[in-house]
Design a protein around this motif. Structure first.
Motif, PDB file in Angstrom:
ATOM      1  N   GLU A 132     -27.661   1.484  17.981  1.00 41.12           N
ATOM      2  CA  GLU A 132     -26.976   1.646  16.700  1.00 41.12           C
ATOM      3  C   GLU A 132     -25.563   2.169  16.892  1.00 41.12           C
ATOM      4  O   GLU A 132     -24.606   1.645  16.293  1.00 41.12           O
ATOM      5  CB  GLU A 132     -27.770   2.590  15.796  1.00 41.12           C
TER       6      GLU A 132
ATOM      7  N   GLN B 126     -22.040   0.050  16.057  1.00 41.80           N
ATOM      8  CA  GLN B 126     -21.006   0.611  15.184  1.00 41.80           C
ATOM      9  C   GLN B 126     -19.694   0.797  15.943  1.00 41.80           C
ATOM     10  O   GLN B 126     -18.611   0.533  15.397  1.00 41.80           O
ATOM     11  CB  GLN B 126     -21.493   1.945  14.612  1.00 41.80           C
TER      12      GLN B 126
ATOM     13  N   LYS C 119     -20.707  -2.570  12.713  1.00 45.19           N
ATOM     14  CA  LYS C 119     -21.826  -3.046  11.903  1.00 45.19           C
ATOM     15  C   LYS C 119     -23.123  -2.425  12.423  1.00 45.19           C
ATOM     16  O   LYS C 119     -23.169  -1.932  13.554  1.00 45.19           O
ATOM     17  CB  LYS C 119     -21.929  -4.559  11.967  1.00 45.19           C
TER      18      LYS C 119
END
Length: 234
Positions: A176, A180, A185
């Motif tokens: 994650e 990012q 995203k």
């Protein structure tokens, strides 16, 4: 002699207790996500000493929410036999050993260091519980821990732990945070090409963090995309 025997006994007891501690930690990870890994703690200490702890990025994503593109890209890049091996790819270990022996002889080094041949499970074992030193003793412990991880945890759980804790750049840990950081995203929305580029970074994340558009990254990611169809995520 008695003092020596007593000392050896204490060393053996400490070694046994350490192994029991490792087993307990691994068993707990079947249901609990680790708050941090040994590697992350060492990096946090280093960053704090350098006044850069604020750059830390990490967010846990459950296995079902991690994109299949990233799962398959990482397996294709790092460990094509992940679904079938028992934690250690012995053929790769032997090849790495012989390669390092040859390198050691050329460099006139007496003790070869095993580099390469690490499965995803071995990498997870090292990051979760061990130091970053490259010695035969540490490598031996890594092999034992990898097989314990396979004994106590499912392949899905191992891959979930790996993708949520592996380093993807300076102070960037887990899929994650990487999605990012590099694409702005959530990891769940990574395309196959983006997932492949992240997979390319894993052996040397800090190096490739500074060279995201290099020719090697582009060519290697294309190879990974081509291989993704031949591997399955657990």
């Amino acid at each position: 002699m008695k003092a020596a025997a007593r000392w050896l006994g204490l060393v053996a007891l400490a070694a046994v207790l350490l192994q029991l501690f490792f087993v307990a930690r691994i068993a707990a990870m079947a249901v609990l996500a680790p708050e941090s890994t040994a590697f992350q703690r060492s990096e946090a200490w280093r960053a704090e000493q350098q006044g850069r702890l604020g750059r830390w990025r990490q967010a846990w994503v459950p296995y079902a929410e991690l994109p299949d593109t990233l799962k398959r890209a990482v397996i294709a890049s790092e460990d094509a036999g992940f679904a079938t091996h028992g934690g250690v790819d012995w053929d790769a270990i032997r090849q790495a050993w012989h390669g390092n022996e040859r390198a050691a002889r050329r460099a006139a080094v007496r003790e070869p260091r095993i580099r390469g041949g690490s499965t995803i499970t071995q990498q997870l074992a090292k990051n979760l519980l061990l130091s970053g030193e490259r010695t035969l003793l540490r490598k031996g412990q890594e092999l034992v821990l990898a097989q314990w991880l396979e004994a106590f945890l499912s392949k899905r759980r191992i891959l979930e732990l790996y993708l949520n804790s592996v380093e993807w750049g300076e102070g960037v840990f887990g899929a994650e945070a990487a999605a990012q950081r590099y694409y702005g995203k959530p990891a769940a929305r990574l395309s196959a090409a983006e997932a492949a580029r992240l997979a390319v970074m894993l052996p040397r994340p800090r190096y490739f963090e500074k060279r995201p558009d290099s020719a090697y990254v582009a060519s290697r990611s294309a190879v990974i995309v081509a291989r993704m169809g031949a591997v399955q995520s657990p």
